[in-house]
Design a protein around this motif. Structure first.
Motif, PDB file in Angstrom:
ATOM      1  N   LYS A 199       0.835  -1.216   0.000  1.00  0.00           N
ATOM      2  CA  LYS A 199       0.000   0.000   0.000  1.00  0.00           C
ATOM      3  C   LYS A 199       0.863   1.257   0.000  1.00  0.00           C
ATOM      4  N   ILE A 200       1.962   1.226   0.723  1.00  0.00           N
ATOM      5  CA  ILE A 200       2.878   2.362   0.721  1.00  0.00           C
ATOM      6  C   ILE A 200       3.485   2.531  -0.675  1.00  0.00           C
ATOM      7  N   ARG A 201       3.850   1.426  -1.293  1.00  0.00           N
ATOM      8  CA  ARG A 201       4.393   1.462  -2.664  1.00  0.00           C
ATOM      9  C   ARG A 201       3.360   2.046  -3.617  1.00  0.00           C
ATOM     10  N   SER A 202       2.120   1.606  -3.504  1.00  0.00           N
ATOM     11  CA  SER A 202       1.047   2.131  -4.361  1.00  0.00           C
ATOM     12  C   SER A 202       0.847   3.627  -4.140  1.00  0.00           C
ATOM     13  N   ALA A 203       0.923   4.062  -2.890  1.00  0.00           N
ATOM     14  CA  ALA A 203       0.759   5.488  -2.594  1.00  0.00           C
ATOM     15  C   ALA A 203       1.906   6.303  -3.190  1.00  0.00           C
ATOM     16  N   MET A 204       3.125   5.785  -3.083  1.00  0.00           N
ATOM     17  CA  MET A 204       4.278   6.493  -3.667  1.00  0.00           C
ATOM     18  C   MET A 204       4.114   6.628  -5.179  1.00  0.00           C
ATOM     19  N   ILE A 205       3.729   5.544  -5.815  1.00  0.00           N
ATOM     20  CA  ILE A 205       3.542   5.555  -7.270  1.00  0.00           C
ATOM     21  C   ILE A 205       2.419   6.514  -7.641  1.00  0.00           C
ATOM     22  N   SER A 206       1.343   6.512  -6.874  1.00  0.00           N
ATOM     23  CA  SER A 206       0.208   7.402  -7.139  1.00  0.00           C
ATOM     24  C   SER A 206       0.596   8.867  -7.026  1.00  0.00           C
ATOM     25  N   GLU A 207       1.377   9.197  -6.024  1.00  0.00           N
ATOM     26  CA  GLU A 207       1.807  10.587  -5.850  1.00  0.00           C
ATOM     27  C   GLU A 207       2.654  11.053  -7.028  1.00  0.00           C
ATOM     28  N   VAL A 208       3.569  10.202  -7.445  1.00  0.00           N
ATOM     29  CA  VAL A 208       4.421  10.578  -8.580  1.00  0.00           C
ATOM     30  C   VAL A 208       3.596  10.651  -9.861  1.00  0.00           C
ATOM     31  N   LYS A 209       2.657   9.720 -10.060  1.00  0.00           N
ATOM     32  CA  LYS A 209       1.792   9.756 -11.240  1.00  0.00           C
ATOM     33  C   LYS A 209       0.977  11.039 -11.279  1.00  0.00           C
ATOM     34  N   ALA A 210       0.469  11.457 -10.126  1.00  0.00           N
ATOM     35  CA  ALA A 210      -0.309  12.695 -10.072  1.00  0.00           C
ATOM     36  C   ALA A 210       0.549  13.895 -10.463  1.00  0.00           C
ATOM     37  N   SER A 211       1.796  13.898  -9.985  1.00  0.00           N
ATOM     38  CA  SER A 211       2.707  14.992 -10.354  1.00  0.00           C
ATOM     39  C   SER A 211       3.049  14.953 -11.837  1.00  0.00           C
ATOM     40  N   LEU A 212       3.243  13.754 -12.373  1.00  0.00           N
ATOM     41  CA  LEU A 212       3.611  13.614 -13.780  1.00  0.00           C
ATOM     42  C   LEU A 212       2.477  14.034 -14.716  1.00  0.00           C
ATOM     43  N   SER A 213       1.252  13.767 -14.322  1.00  0.00           N
ATOM     44  CA  SER A 213       0.130  14.057 -15.221  1.00  0.00           C
ATOM     45  C   SER A 213      -0.619  15.333 -14.849  1.00  0.00           C
ATOM     46  N   ALA A 214      -0.032  16.163 -13.998  1.00  0.00           N
ATOM     47  CA  ALA A 214      -0.680  17.426 -13.642  1.00  0.00           C
ATOM     48  C   ALA A 214      -0.830  18.304 -14.880  1.00  0.00           C
TER      49      ALA A 214
ATOM     50  N   GLU B 193       1.485  13.157 -22.454  1.00  0.00           N
ATOM     51  CA  GLU B 193       0.763  12.040 -21.836  1.00  0.00           C
ATOM     52  C   GLU B 193       1.576  10.740 -21.922  1.00  0.00           C
ATOM     53  N   ARG B 194       2.175  10.483 -23.068  1.00  0.00           N
ATOM     54  CA  ARG B 194       3.013   9.286 -23.222  1.00  0.00           C
ATOM     55  C   ARG B 194       4.260   9.370 -22.350  1.00  0.00           C
ATOM     56  N   TRP B 195       4.832  10.549 -22.268  1.00  0.00           N
ATOM     57  CA  TRP B 195       6.013  10.777 -21.435  1.00  0.00           C
ATOM     58  C   TRP B 195       5.689  10.461 -19.980  1.00  0.00           C
ATOM     59  N   ALA B 196       4.559  10.939 -19.504  1.00  0.00           N
ATOM     60  CA  ALA B 196       4.144  10.689 -18.116  1.00  0.00           C
ATOM     61  C   ALA B 196       3.871   9.209 -17.889  1.00  0.00           C
ATOM     62  N   LYS B 197       3.235   8.566 -18.837  1.00  0.00           N
ATOM     63  CA  LYS B 197       2.921   7.142 -18.692  1.00  0.00           C
ATOM     64  C   LYS B 197       4.196   6.303 -18.641  1.00  0.00           C
ATOM     65  N   ARG B 198       5.142   6.599 -19.539  1.00  0.00           N
ATOM     66  CA  ARG B 198       6.401   5.850 -19.537  1.00  0.00           C
ATOM     67  C   ARG B 198       7.177   6.059 -18.241  1.00  0.00           C
ATOM     68  N   ALA B 199       7.236   7.274 -17.769  1.00  0.00           N
ATOM     69  CA  ALA B 199       7.969   7.564 -16.538  1.00  0.00           C
ATOM     70  C   ALA B 199       7.337   6.861 -15.345  1.00  0.00           C
ATOM     71  N   SER B 200       6.018   6.855 -15.273  1.00  0.00           N
ATOM     72  CA  SER B 200       5.368   6.183 -14.148  1.00  0.00           C
ATOM     73  C   SER B 200       5.515   4.662 -14.240  1.00  0.00           C
ATOM     74  N   GLU B 201       5.496   4.115 -15.454  1.00  0.00           N
ATOM     75  CA  GLU B 201       5.712   2.672 -15.606  1.00  0.00           C
ATOM     76  C   GLU B 201       7.135   2.284 -15.208  1.00  0.00           C
ATOM     77  N   ARG B 202       8.114   3.124 -15.591  1.00  0.00           N
ATOM     78  CA  ARG B 202       9.492   2.846 -15.182  1.00  0.00           C
ATOM     79  C   ARG B 202       9.640   2.911 -13.664  1.00  0.00           C
ATOM     80  N   LEU B 203       8.995   3.867 -13.039  1.00  0.00           N
ATOM     81  CA  LEU B 203       9.039   3.946 -11.579  1.00  0.00           C
ATOM     82  C   LEU B 203       8.415   2.719 -10.957  1.00  0.00           C
TER      83      LEU B 203
END
Length: 175
Positions: free
Chosen positions: A71-86, A157-167
Motif C-alpha cells: 500500500k505504501i508502494r502504491s501510494a508512492m507511485i500514485s503521488e508521482v503519477k499525479a505529479s507527472l500528469s498534472a 501524456e506518453r512521457w508521463a505514462k512511460r515515466a510512471s511505468e518505469r518507476l
C-alpha cells in the motif's frame, strides 16, 4: 528577411484582418502553450528528482513484502503519477477549446458579411471580403493551435505514462 518592426506590423495586420475573436484564439493558445512548456520543464528538471526521491524512500524500507508495504508502494507511485500528469487534462481542454473559439470567429465574420449585404447589397465585394476574412482566419488559427496542442498533449501524456511505468517497475518488492 523581415525586420522586427516589419514583423510586428505584419502580425498586427493579420490580427486586424481576423477580427476581435482572433485575440481570443491567441489568449487560449497562449495559456495552452504556457501549460505545455511548464510540463516540458517539469519533465526535464523536476520529474527526475521526484522519481529518485520515491525510489530512495522505497529502498530505505527494510520490509517490502507485506500488505502494508504494498500500500505504501502504491501510494508512492500514485503521488508521482499525479505529479507527472498534472495539467494534462487542462491542456486537453484548451486543445478542444481552440477550434470552438475559432468557430465563434466564423459566426461573427458571417454576421459581418450579412450586415454588409444588408447595407450595400451583394454588389460591394470589398465590404463582404472583410467579413469573409473575419470568418476564415480565426477558424484557421484555432485549428492550427489545436493541432499543435494535440501533438504536444499526446507527447506529454506518453512521457508521463512511460515515466510512471518505469518507476513502478523499479520499486521492486524483493528483500
Amino acid at each position: 528577411m523581415l525586420g522586427f518592426g516589419e514583423a510586428l506590423y505584419a502580425i498586427r495586420q493579420f490580427m486586424d484582418q481576423g477580427g476581435p475573436v482572433l485575440y481570443g484564439v491567441l489568449a487560449v493558445t497562449f495559456v495552452m502553450w504556457t501549460l505545455i512548456l511548464e510540463r516540458v520543464w517539469y519533465f526535464g528538471v523536476v520529474a527526475r528528482r521526484d522519481i529518485d526521491r520515491a525510489r530512495q524512500n522505497w529502498e530505505q524500507r527494510r520490509e517490502r513484502k507485506s500488505w502494508y508495504a504494498h500500500k505504501i508502494r502504491s501510494a508512492m507511485i500514485s503521488e508521482v503519477k499525479a505529479s507527472l500528469s498534472a495539467n494534462v487534462s487542462m491542456i486537453k481542454t484548451l486543445v478542444a477549446t481552440c477550434p470552438l473559439v475559432g468557430l465563434l470567429g466564423t459566426v461573427t465574420g458571417m454576421i459581418a458579411v450579412f450586415d454588409a449585404m444588408a447595407v450595400f447589397g451583394s454588389g460591394n465585394a470589398r465590404a463582404m471580403a472583410d467579413g469573409v476574412s473575419q470568418a476564415t482566419i480565426p477558424t484557421m488559427a484555432g485549428m492550427v493551435a489545436a493541432l499543435s496542442g494535440v501533438f504536444m498533449s499526446t507527447f506529454i501524456e506518453r512521457w508521463a505514462k512511460r515515466a510512471s511505468e518505469r518507476l513502478e517497475d523499479s520499486l521492486t518488492t524483493d528483500h
